[in-house]
Design an enzyme around this catalytic site. Structure first.
Site, PDB file in Angstrom:
ATOM      1  N   ASP A  20      40.873  50.383  42.687  1.00  0.00           N
ATOM      2  CA  ASP A  20      40.358  49.352  43.571  1.00  0.00           C
ATOM      3  C   ASP A  20      41.099  48.057  43.248  1.00  0.00           C
ATOM      4  O   ASP A  20      41.671  47.900  42.165  1.00  0.00           O
ATOM      5  CB  ASP A  20      38.848  49.220  43.319  1.00  0.00           C
ATOM      6  N   ASP A  22      39.884  44.414  44.527  1.00  0.00           N
ATOM      7  CA  ASP A  22      39.015  43.243  44.372  1.00  0.00           C
ATOM      8  C   ASP A  22      37.954  43.464  43.297  1.00  0.00           C
ATOM      9  O   ASP A  22      37.150  44.390  43.377  1.00  0.00           O
ATOM     10  CB  ASP A  22      38.330  42.919  45.697  1.00  0.00           C
TER      11      ASP A  22
END
Length: 239
Positions: A20, A22
């Site tokens: 991922d 963010d």
């Protein structure tokens, strides 16, 4: 031309790291930062995150609701994020180690490609921005006004079902060892798809994993992830 769904296999790697972006590679979630500071605020954003976590809203609808509240031109969003989003302190060292050891790093994000690319270039460098594959949503920008809206990658309740980026690699033979690193509700679809899941301490992904009894290893920064991968691969070779 048929899309190559497994470009990271070109160098025949022993393992691949999906991550991922963010709140995982970065210390701040850029979409949260936009919503909290330039949109309708932290209170409703956190409320909707909990609604997604407990299955009362889809991630797709909640995320669209958040971003629709951000009423400034897209270029100004990127400028704001470059000023406020910081890199995980261990990521640069981790990425250099992975590169030296033929371990592809693939960013799998529910964010928007232009934002991720701009921040990757700003925080890690142009070479990394050119080399790291980004699998994400996109954005439609009105050039005249700067008004914008997210363009989802697929038709699922996630808007971008991250498991769809991982499964083609899992189905290959011989199959590389697969790792995933995440922190929040956008990572729920990917949580079961790899050999080892790294979940960021104190975040919603751990709540989900505990509830669904999904095995995971907690991490604080990418130094922990690097160590975890090294130990996992050493253990597998020994066995």
């Amino acid at each position: 031309m048929t899309e190559n769904l497994t470009p990271a296999l070109a160098t025949q790697p022993e393992c691949i790291v999906f991550t991922d972006w963010d709140g995982t590679v970065t210390l701040q979630d850029s979409n949260d930062a936009l919503t909290d500071n330039l949109g309708y605020g932290e209170e409703r954003r956190k409320f909707l995150n909990q609604e997604v976590l407990h299955g009362r809203w889809t991630f797709r609808d909640a995320f669209h609701d958040m971003l629709e509240s951000v009423d400034i031109p897209f270029p100004e969003c990127i400028t704001y994020l470059k000023q406020h989003v910081k890199l995980d302190p261990g990521f640069r060292t981790f990425y250099e180690w992975a590169r030296e050891n033929n371990i592809p790093v693939i960013i799998v994000s529910s964010g928007m490609h232009p934002i991720i690319h701009a921040l990757l270039e700003s925080l890690v460098g142009a070479d990394a921005a050119a080399e790291i594959q980004i699998v994400s949503n996109n954005v439609n920008i009105d050039e005249a006004t700067g008004r914008w809206t997210i363009v989802y990658r697929d038709d699922t309740d996630f808007g971008h079902d991250k498991s769809l980026a991982i499964k083609p690699y899992a189905e290959k033979s011989p199959r590389p060892t697969l790792f995933y690193c995440g922190d929040g509700v956008s990572d729920l679809s990917a949580a079961r798809e790899t050999d080892l899941l790294f979940a960021k301490e104190g975040r919603d992904l751990i709540t989900f994993c505990e509830r669904e009894k999904i095995p995971y290893v907690t991490f604080g920064n990418f130094g922990d992830i690097q160590q975890g991968i090294q130990e996992y691969m050493k253990k597998n070779k020994t066995e």
